[in-house]
Scaffold this motif. Structure first.
Motif, PDB file in Angstrom:
ATOM      1  N   ALA A 145       0.846  -1.195   0.000  1.00 28.79           N
ATOM      2  CA  ALA A 145       0.000   0.000   0.000  1.00 28.79           C
ATOM      3  C   ALA A 145       0.877   1.239   0.000  1.00 28.79           C
ATOM      4  O   ALA A 145       1.858   1.310   0.743  1.00 28.79           O
ATOM      5  CB  ALA A 145      -0.907   0.007   1.229  1.00 28.79           C
TER       6      ALA A 145
ATOM      7  N   ARG B 109      -1.677  -1.080  -3.908  1.00 30.83           N
ATOM      8  CA  ARG B 109      -2.839  -0.263  -3.530  1.00 30.83           C
ATOM      9  C   ARG B 109      -2.394   1.171  -3.311  1.00 30.83           C
ATOM     10  O   ARG B 109      -1.474   1.414  -2.548  1.00 30.83           O
ATOM     11  CB  ARG B 109      -3.473  -0.798  -2.253  1.00 30.83           C
ATOM     12  CG  ARG B 109      -3.895  -2.257  -2.379  1.00 30.83           C
ATOM     13  CD  ARG B 109      -3.680  -2.903  -1.061  1.00 30.83           C
ATOM     14  NE  ARG B 109      -3.979  -4.328  -1.087  1.00 30.83           N
ATOM     15  CZ  ARG B 109      -4.505  -4.975  -0.050  1.00 30.83           C
ATOM     16  NH1 ARG B 109      -4.806  -4.334   1.059  1.00 30.83           N
ATOM     17  NH2 ARG B 109      -4.713  -6.268  -0.127  1.00 30.83           N
TER      18      ARG B 109
ATOM     19  N   GLY C 267      -7.915  -0.095   2.324  1.00 38.15           N
ATOM     20  CA  GLY C 267      -6.671  -0.162   1.548  1.00 38.15           C
ATOM     21  C   GLY C 267      -5.540  -0.901   2.244  1.00 38.15           C
ATOM     22  O   GLY C 267      -4.751  -1.587   1.598  1.00 38.15           O
TER      23      GLY C 267
ATOM     24  N   CYS D 187      -2.071  -6.038   4.250  1.00 34.57           N
ATOM     25  CA  CYS D 187      -0.877  -5.662   3.484  1.00 34.57           C
ATOM     26  C   CYS D 187       0.403  -6.205   4.122  1.00 34.57           C
ATOM     27  O   CYS D 187       0.474  -6.396   5.328  1.00 34.57           O
ATOM     28  CB  CYS D 187      -0.761  -4.140   3.421  1.00 34.57           C
ATOM     29  SG  CYS D 187      -1.564  -3.507   1.986  1.00 34.57           S
TER      30      CYS D 187
END
Ligand code: NCD
Length: 338
Positions: free
Chosen positions: A177, A204, A232, A236
């Motif tokens: 991200a 992202r 988001g 991650c």
């Protein structure tokens, strides 16, 4: 600012043998070239995680031309060149003859006449490094240390080296991200290009509308936009936070920094949504309390200072590889044993 790819033909960056000659942008370079930079950088770090020295650039002259402010990038380029035994000259642009009306072209020709081998260039205009490599001093290796909003290729490569060393997972398996001021960030643009080239399939980009660029469609399905930060960062492996580039914003894009922190600042609750071993990155300079809390910046998941050290190794690699290109072109060597 349009986020569409600015194409720098790769033949400008590569010599006739396909090796790096100038390093202006990530775009157009192959996975093999980027991997070669990472692998070469690793050779400059020993088993105790310390940087080594090497005489590879003995007798070569590196000139640092920073037309825009910098702490980390300029200093790490200088440290890298010195570790390779090069002569390093930091040109004080603010005090140079460009302030007396001399054109950029004339200043550069004069510096070239002083037997420069490599120019490390930072400039506030997008495309400056490309212009110098192509039209002004094509015989000097040009390394882009950041041009306007366009590209910051050595930052991207030090970010990739940090991701590779810290996660120990292939890029294909990572979810990354990038949060914050994407629109004005040369780091975001170069990082996205490097991640894609290295095979990352889940990138992202998280930002409010006002800090999102246009033209994302060109990047393909592996790059997704998120306005909601919680969505988001979910699961991650890597979170990259970015500073708001106030100096590149011509109209106020944000209500306030406090507002940005509330919506997009990386705090404990948001970091907890990512994988437990998620690493946190920032290219610096960091605005604590805006894009990242101090607790996270100083916490165990942050690899921000590792990025700085890796920056020296990556810049050593790029400096050495660009000279390999020059020496090959002059018929002096087939390849340097790095
Ligand atoms: C970045 C830059 O200059 O683009 N910093 C850096 O090179 N370490 C990011 C920034 O200025 O926010």
């Amino acid at each position: 600012m349009h986020f569409a790819k600015l194409h720098t033909p790769s033949q400008i960056q590569l010599n006739q043998y396909g090796h790096l000659k100038h390093f202006v942008t990530i775009e157009g370079l192959s996975k093999e070239t980027l991997t070669k930079i990472l692998d070469t950088a690793e050779t400059f770090i020993n088993d105790n995680n310390q940087l080594i020295t090497s005489p590879v650039l003995e007798g070569k002259t590196v000139m640092n031309l920073f037309f825009e402010n910098s702490t980390r990038t300029r200093t790490t380029f200088e440290a890298a060149a010195k570790r390779l035994s090069a002569n390093v000259l930091n040109i004080d642009i603010a005090r140079s003859s460009t302030s007396k009306g001399e054109t950029l072209r004339d200043t550069l020709w004069n510096l070239q006449a002083m037997a420069a081998d490599i120019f490390v260039v930072r400039h506030s205009s997008s495309g400056a490094a490309h212009f110098i490599a192509k039209d002004v001093c094509p015989n000097v290796a040009i390394i882009n240390a950041g041009d306007g909003r366009h590209a910051h290729p050595t930052q991207a490569m030090l970010d990739m080296l940090t991701i590779r060393r810290e996660t120990k997972k292939p890029f294909e398996e990572l979810s990354v991200a990038i949060i914050g001021d994407i629109k004005h960030s040369r780091v975001a643009r170069s990082d996205v290009a490097a991640l894609q080239t290295l095979g990352c399939r889940d990138i992202r980009v998280i930002a409010p509308n006002t800090l999102l660029p246009y033209g994302f469609e060109e990047y393909g399905s592996e790059v997704r936009l998120f306005k909601d930060m919680n969505e988001g960062v979910k699961d991650c492996d890597v979170i990259m936070t970015l500073r708001i580039q106030n100096e590149r914003i011509d109209s106020p894009a944000l209500a306030s920094q406090l507002e940005f922190h509330k919506m997009y600042g990386l705090n404990d609750a948001r970091l907890a949504l990512a994988k437990p071993d998620c690493i946190v990155m920032h290219p610096g300079p960091m605005n604590r309390g805006v894009e990242i809390t101090s607790k996270i910046a100083d916490g165990s998941q942050a690899v921000i200072l590792n990025q700085v050290t890796n920056g020296i190794a990556v810049r050593m690699a790029v400096l050495a590889l660009s000279m390999q290109g020059q020496l090959q072109e002059q018929g002096l060597i087939d390849s340097i044993a790095l």
